[in-house]
Design an enzyme around this catalytic site. Structure first.
Site, short mmCIF file in Angstrom:
data_model
loop_
_atom_site.label_atom_id
_atom_site.label_comp_id
_atom_site.label_asym_id
_atom_site.label_seq_id
_atom_site.Cartn_x
_atom_site.Cartn_y
_atom_site.Cartn_z
N ALA A 114 34.11 -53.47 -68.80
CA ALA A 114 32.57 -53.50 -68.91
C ALA A 114 31.86 -52.45 -69.86
CB ALA A 114 32.37 -54.09 -67.78
N PRO A 118 23.61 -60.28 -69.29
CA PRO A 118 23.29 -60.51 -69.42
C PRO A 118 22.13 -60.53 -70.31
CG PRO A 118 23.76 -59.88 -67.37
CD PRO A 118 23.97 -59.32 -67.64
N GLY A 330 41.91 -82.39 -93.87
CA GLY A 330 40.56 -83.05 -93.02
C GLY A 330 41.38 -83.62 -91.45
N GLU A 352 33.36 -56.68 -80.78
CA GLU A 352 33.39 -55.12 -81.01
C GLU A 352 32.45 -55.08 -81.76
OE1 GLU A 352 35.74 -55.79 -78.14
OE2 GLU A 352 36.21 -54.20 -78.72
C1 LIG Z 1 35.16 -64.70 -75.14
C2 LIG Z 1 34.51 -62.82 -75.03
C3 LIG Z 1 34.95 -62.00 -74.76
C4 LIG Z 1 34.10 -61.28 -74.30
N1 LIG Z 1 34.97 -59.78 -74.06
C5 LIG Z 1 34.15 -58.84 -73.74
C6 LIG Z 1 34.03 -58.28 -73.29
O1 LIG Z 1 35.74 -57.36 -72.49
N2 LIG Z 1 33.42 -56.98 -73.15
C7 LIG Z 1 32.28 -56.66 -73.48
O2 LIG Z 1 31.66 -55.27 -73.13
N3 LIG Z 1 31.73 -57.56 -73.63
C8 LIG Z 1 32.66 -58.78 -73.81
N4 LIG Z 1 31.95 -59.83 -74.80
C9 LIG Z 1 30.72 -59.75 -75.58
C10 LIG Z 1 30.89 -59.49 -77.37
O3 LIG Z 1 30.97 -57.52 -77.20
C11 LIG Z 1 29.18 -60.04 -77.36
O4 LIG Z 1 29.16 -61.14 -77.47
C12 LIG Z 1 28.56 -58.82 -78.71
O5 LIG Z 1 28.77 -57.75 -78.55
C13 LIG Z 1 26.95 -60.12 -79.34
O6 LIG Z 1 26.40 -59.86 -77.95
P1 LIG Z 1 25.28 -61.03 -77.32
O7 LIG Z 1 26.45 -62.07 -77.38
O8 LIG Z 1 24.57 -60.60 -75.78
O9 LIG Z 1 24.73 -61.42 -78.75
P2 LIG Z 1 23.21 -60.31 -79.10
O10 LIG Z 1 23.42 -59.29 -79.10
O11 LIG Z 1 22.56 -61.00 -77.68
O12 LIG Z 1 22.81 -60.66 -80.92
C14 LIG Z 1 22.40 -62.06 -81.35
C15 LIG Z 1 22.92 -62.63 -82.85
O13 LIG Z 1 21.73 -61.40 -82.61
C16 LIG Z 1 21.82 -60.38 -84.22
N5 LIG Z 1 21.66 -59.46 -82.96
C17 LIG Z 1 21.27 -57.76 -82.23
N6 LIG Z 1 21.48 -57.07 -82.34
C18 LIG Z 1 20.60 -57.25 -84.74
C19 LIG Z 1 19.89 -56.86 -85.19
N7 LIG Z 1 20.37 -55.15 -84.77
N8 LIG Z 1 20.18 -56.62 -86.37
C20 LIG Z 1 20.33 -57.86 -86.79
N9 LIG Z 1 21.21 -58.69 -86.16
C21 LIG Z 1 20.88 -58.65 -84.71
C22 LIG Z 1 23.60 -60.40 -83.14
O14 LIG Z 1 24.65 -60.04 -84.10
C23 LIG Z 1 23.99 -61.68 -83.09
O15 LIG Z 1 23.81 -63.31 -84.05
C24 LIG Z 1 33.16 -61.03 -75.16
C25 LIG Z 1 32.04 -61.82 -75.81
C26 LIG Z 1 32.61 -63.13 -75.64
C27 LIG Z 1 32.50 -64.55 -75.98
#
Ligand SMILES: Cc1cc2nc3c(=O)[nH]c(=O)nc-3n(C[C@H](O)[C@H](O)[C@H](O)COP(=O)(O)OP(=O)(O)OC[C@H]3O[C@@H](n4cnc5c(N)ncnc54)[C@H](O)[C@@H]3O)c2cc1C
Length: 374
Positions: A114, A118, A330, A352
């Protein structure tokens, strides 16, 4: 240089393939996707048949690839019960390993990791869940988001802030081994995900949760480094997910074109052949990058640049393949198992480390290497 796997891995791959062909029926895959239900019994069978063995990383990689090839949702679900255990393995105490890892490795308990909150997942140093030192324990408050296995895991490796950031934001973070049965821990299952719906994803609410001092993993304040080390391992396995999904899409696309071309000359046209060739080329390139990153890692010489290249490339190959497959097939694609692959592929570009984050790492490594040469 030898591009062949040893016989032991070749026959292991066969065994995994036979298992997937027998157990991962389209009906089962559709059921767990539709019901958004974790396939508990299937996971037990995968562990019982030793298809995923955390002590053998090559076999685990090959199993992830083959199982995701046959169905991404079931494949990822069946191989994710150990998620996060490397943090404990590398940085945990002997007591922690004995108490927790034995149960996880023999399938009695499930793990998760974890980190994401949010407020965002890419900016790991920005997490806000905090732990106050109360003498004999820590008091933890905060929330986590999108946690795989969050609603079904017994234990979670959790990244928390144990002291205010100094000039470096990633200082002051620590990792705890948290038992999900503790008071103050609450998980809400998230439903309606785009893909990998058979996996369990939850948001976590942590309210005044007491964490015993002995559940601190490694040293206080080193959590950021532990998580980055973990990502350098887990990204190789995500690359294997992407590779497997891309290969599964290729298998289905070639089969579809071969079958259709007997009846409809249109499927012999150049554009369709080009799509197949482009998917196949990316699958092969993804395979080479993934195995190269794995080879470095499994010999304890990880190369973060190659790892990030493999993770970004293989996941993008899966998404590319899923889109081209829709163009090739398709209406059939939209209404067959390819529809599920299309939805499932996307997550490999996100978890990841997103593709953008991987590119930042690649550029940083390139510049560092060049600066070091001067
Ligand atoms: C189904 C699912 C399972 C998951 N499982 C886990 C889990 O087990 N444990 C865990 O800890 N997390 C988990 N996650 C979270 C996942 O690792 C995050 O969604 C991911 O790291 C991206 O974070 P975010 O969604 O908050 O997007 P954000 O970090 O808010 O990024 C939003 C967008 O901005 C871009 N961005 C962000 N920072 C930069 C930067 N510096 N430069 C350029 N672009 C940038 C990103 O590439 C992305 O396109 C899971 C997510 C999903 C959807």
């Amino acid at each position: 240089m030898d591009f062949e796997f040893p016989e032991e891995i070749v026959s292991f791959r066969e065994k995994v393939r036979e298992f997937a062909e027998r157990e991962f029926t389209p009906e089962l895959a559709r059921k767990f996707d539709r019901e958004e239900k974790y396939p508990d019994e299937l996971k037990d069978r995968v562990i019982r048949e030793k298809l995923v063995d955390p002590s053998d990383p090559w076999k685990t990689l090959v199993a992830i690839e083959e199982l995701c090839r046959h169905d991404p949702g079931l494949g990822i679900s069946a191989t994710v019960p150990f998620f996060g255990e490397e943090v404990l393995l590398l940085f945990g105490s002997d007591e922690q390993k004995k108490k927790y890892l034995e149960k996880v490795n023999n399938g009695e308990a499930m793990m998760g990791l974890a980190v994401t909150e949010p407020g965002g997942g890419s900016d790991v140093a920005g997490i806000k869940t905090n732990a106050k030192d109360m003498g004999d324990h820590y008091l933890v408050n905060g929330s986590k988001m999108f946690i795989t296995n969050g609603g079904i895991a017994d234990y979670l490796v959790m990244l928390v802030r144990t002291s205010e950031p100094d000039e470096k934001r990633h200082h002051g973070l620590s990792t705890f081994l948290v038992e999900t049965g503790w008071e103050g821990f609450k998980a809400n299952k998230l439903v309606g995900k785009l893909g990998v719906r058979a996996t369990n994803t939850a948001e976590l609410q942590i309210t005044n949760m007491k964490v015993p001092k002995e559940n601190l993993i490694g040293e206080e304040g080193k959590g950021f480094y532990y998580i980055m080390t973990f990502f350098n391992i887990s990204r190789v396995f995500v690359a294997a997910q992407g590779l497997g999904i891309a290969q599964g899409i290729l298998d289905r696309s070639v089969r579809f074109v071969n079958e259709m071309s007997h009846e409809d000359e249109g499927y012999n046209r150049e554009q369709i052949q080009f799509h197949l060739a482009d998917i196949a080329t990316r699958v092969e390139a993804a395979r080479n990058l993934t195995y190269k990153a794995a080879s470095f890692l499994f010999q304890f010489k990880p190369d973060p640049m190659i790892t990030s290249m493999a993770k970004a490339y293989a996941s993008e190959a899966a998404v590319f393949a899923s889109e081209k497959a829709m163009e090739i097939t398709g209406l059939f694609g939209l209404t067959s198992d390819l529809e599920r692959y299309f939805r499932d592929a996307k997550i490999t570009e996100i978890w990841e480390g997103t593709s953008e984050v991987e590119r930042l790492i690649i550029s940083r490594m390139l510049r560092k290497a060049q600066a070091g040469e001067q």
